[in-house]
Write a protein that holds these residues in place. Structure first.
Motif, PDB file in Angstrom:
ATOM      1  N   THR A 122       4.068   1.493  -8.341  1.00 23.37           N
ATOM      2  CA  THR A 122       2.667   1.092  -8.285  1.00 23.37           C
ATOM      3  C   THR A 122       2.513  -0.393  -8.610  1.00 23.37           C
ATOM      4  OG1 THR A 122       1.986   3.313  -8.973  1.00 23.37           O
ATOM      5  CG2 THR A 122       0.364   1.561  -9.200  1.00 23.37           C
ATOM      6  N   VAL A 123       3.250  -0.864  -9.613  1.00 22.44           N
ATOM      7  CA  VAL A 123       3.183  -2.280  -9.983  1.00 22.44           C
ATOM      8  C   VAL A 123       3.690  -3.160  -8.841  1.00 22.44           C
ATOM      9  CG1 VAL A 123       4.021  -4.028 -11.589  1.00 22.44           C
ATOM     10  CG2 VAL A 123       3.436  -1.739 -12.433  1.00 22.44           C
ATOM     11  N   LEU A 124       4.847  -2.783  -8.266  1.00 24.92           N
ATOM     12  CA  LEU A 124       5.419  -3.562  -7.171  1.00 24.92           C
ATOM     13  C   LEU A 124       4.515  -3.525  -5.944  1.00 24.92           C
ATOM     14  CD1 LEU A 124       7.834  -5.213  -6.199  1.00 24.92           C
ATOM     15  CD2 LEU A 124       8.935  -3.085  -5.489  1.00 24.92           C
ATOM     16  N   ALA A 163      -5.643   3.458  -8.261  1.00 28.60           N
ATOM     17  CA  ALA A 163      -4.420   3.754  -9.007  1.00 28.60           C
ATOM     18  C   ALA A 163      -4.512   3.220 -10.434  1.00 28.60           C
ATOM     19  CB  ALA A 163      -3.213   3.151  -8.288  1.00 28.60           C
ATOM     20  N   VAL A 164      -5.062   2.010 -10.587  1.00 25.44           N
ATOM     21  CA  VAL A 164      -5.223   1.440 -11.930  1.00 25.44           C
ATOM     22  C   VAL A 164      -6.204   2.264 -12.751  1.00 25.44           C
ATOM     23  CG1 VAL A 164      -6.021  -0.577 -13.214  1.00 25.44           C
ATOM     24  CG2 VAL A 164      -4.602  -0.880 -11.168  1.00 25.44           C
ATOM     25  N   LEU A 196       0.833  -1.206   0.000  1.00 28.51           N
ATOM     26  CA  LEU A 196       0.000   0.000   0.000  1.00 28.51           C
ATOM     27  C   LEU A 196       0.868   1.256   0.000  1.00 28.51           C
ATOM     28  CD1 LEU A 196      -2.677   1.502   0.248  1.00 28.51           C
ATOM     29  CD2 LEU A 196      -2.577   1.166   2.716  1.00 28.51           C
ATOM     30  N   LEU A 197       1.944   1.233   0.800  1.00 22.42           N
ATOM     31  CA  LEU A 197       2.844   2.386   0.833  1.00 22.42           C
ATOM     32  C   LEU A 197       3.449   2.648  -0.545  1.00 22.42           C
ATOM     33  CD1 LEU A 197       4.427   4.566   2.341  1.00 22.42           C
ATOM     34  CD2 LEU A 197       6.101   2.805   2.966  1.00 22.42           C
ATOM     35  N   LEU A 198       3.857   1.590  -1.233  1.00 22.32           N
ATOM     36  CA  LEU A 198       4.433   1.760  -2.568  1.00 22.32           C
ATOM     37  C   LEU A 198       3.393   2.257  -3.572  1.00 22.32           C
ATOM     38  CD1 LEU A 198       6.716  -1.412  -2.840  1.00 22.32           C
ATOM     39  CD2 LEU A 198       7.391   0.941  -2.346  1.00 22.32           C
ATOM     40  N   VAL A 199       2.133   1.769  -3.446  1.00 24.90           N
ATOM     41  CA  VAL A 199       1.065   2.240  -4.337  1.00 24.90           C
ATOM     42  C   VAL A 199       0.851   3.739  -4.159  1.00 24.90           C
ATOM     43  CG1 VAL A 199      -1.418   2.142  -4.782  1.00 24.90           C
ATOM     44  CG2 VAL A 199      -0.114   0.026  -4.535  1.00 24.90           C
ATOM     45  N   VAL A 200       0.805   4.188  -2.891  1.00 24.45           N
ATOM     46  CA  VAL A 200       0.590   5.611  -2.617  1.00 24.45           C
ATOM     47  C   VAL A 200       1.750   6.433  -3.141  1.00 24.45           C
ATOM     48  CG1 VAL A 200       0.367   7.323  -0.783  1.00 24.45           C
ATOM     49  CG2 VAL A 200      -0.907   5.186  -0.648  1.00 24.45           C
TER      50      VAL A 200
END
Length: 309
Positions: free
Chosen positions: A289-291, A274-275, A149-153
């Motif tokens: 975002t992918v990771l 995000a997608v 979630l942190l990486l997505v943000v």
């Protein structure tokens, strides 16, 4: 020769609770974009949008009960009024505090604090209550999903809005309060779902939540704007797809999934948002975002292997 009538009937395979939980998380992810479009086009405030979201969901579910001839189910909750009332008030708390936190922190950080802390709060409560001590798999699921979630943000490029340290502290407090409301709904629902249909629970829950949120929304901004036909369609979808259907699926699945798995499924909301930003708004898809998405899905799959007894 053995008669076919004596052959055992094969057991019907049960659908994994991960499927409706994941679908609920994806539907929630479409709600952010839909709600922002409603606010942008109509001038309705964030809390006003939250009110309409709950109100439309309650009306839609009530109509569904009437059309399907299940109005009798609505009276079953009379024996469980305190818990249904609590769920409705908690839904209003979750919605209002989350939108208020966004005003202080921005969407990205508010989402990170709210949804990232909810699984931790659920696990902490179940551990303190002596119900489900966290296993190594659960802790690994937390780490994978929370880090994802942190990486997505970070990958979406969102950050906290400029403001004083006091405003940021207030935003974090509101986000944690919102997470507490969502966590409490997750913990209260399984026991009720064993006695009352999830659609009945959410019908009354949304009605109570909308009534509780209306005065707060009216005091903080416009509740009625100038919607056109497209905006009305967006409001209708906001109240049905990401709300009535999503919460119905979510509460139904909690009958067989652990509360921690349910809370982790909510992390699919920012991932879906995000997608959608990439597909609908043509924003670039970053490696972070992918990771991060892979981490969220991995954490959910790990937690999903532990079901309620």
């Amino acid at each position: 020769m053995t008669s076919t009538s004596t052959l055992p009937t094969p057991a019907r395979p049960r659908l994994s609770p991960l499927v409706p939980l994941a679908l609920a998380g994806v539907l929630w992810g479409t709600g952010g974009l839909t709600g922002s479009l409603v606010q942008r086009h109509t001038g309705i405030s964030a809390l006003g949008t939250g009110f309409w979201r709950l109100a439309v969901a309650a009306v839609a579910l009530l109509a569904w009960h009437v059309v399907t001839g299940r109005t009798g189910h609505l009276y079953v909750v009379r024996r469980h009024r305190p818990r249904v009332l609590a769920i409705g008030l908690l839904l209003a708390l979750f919605q209002s505090c989350y939108f208020a936190a966004i005003g202080h922190l921005g969407v990205g950080v508010a989402t990170l604090v709210t949804l990232g802390s909810a699984p931790v709060l659920v696990t902490a409560w179940t551990t303190a209550a002596g119900r489900v001590p966290p296993s190594g798999r659960t802790l690994t699921a937390h780490a994978a999903a929370g880090g994802g979630l942190l990486l997505v943000v970070l990958g979406t490029g969102t950050s906290a809005s400029p403001g004083s340290s006091g405003a940021v502290s207030a935003g974090v407090a509101l986000a944690l309060l919102s997470a507490s409301g969502f966590s409490a709904v997750t913990l209260l629902s399984p026991g009720l779902a064993d006695r009352v249909a999830a659609t009945t629970t959410v019908t009354w829950g949304f009605a109570v939540g909308a009534l509780a949120l209306l005065p707060v929304a009216a005091l903080t901004g416009p509740v009625v704007g100038t919607p056109g036909p497209t905006d009305l369609a967006l409001l209708a979808y906001l109240g049905t797809g990401p709300t009535a259907v999503a919460y119905g699926l979510y509460l139904s699945a909690l009958r067989r999934a652990t509360p921690t798995t349910g809370a982790l499924a909510a992390l699919l909301e920012p991932l879906t948002a995000a997608v959608l930003a990439v597909v609908v708004l043509a924003e670039p898809m970053t490696p972070l975002t992918v990771l991060g998405g892979a981490g969220v899905v991995t954490g959910l799959l790990l937690a999903g292997r532990e079901q309620r007894p």
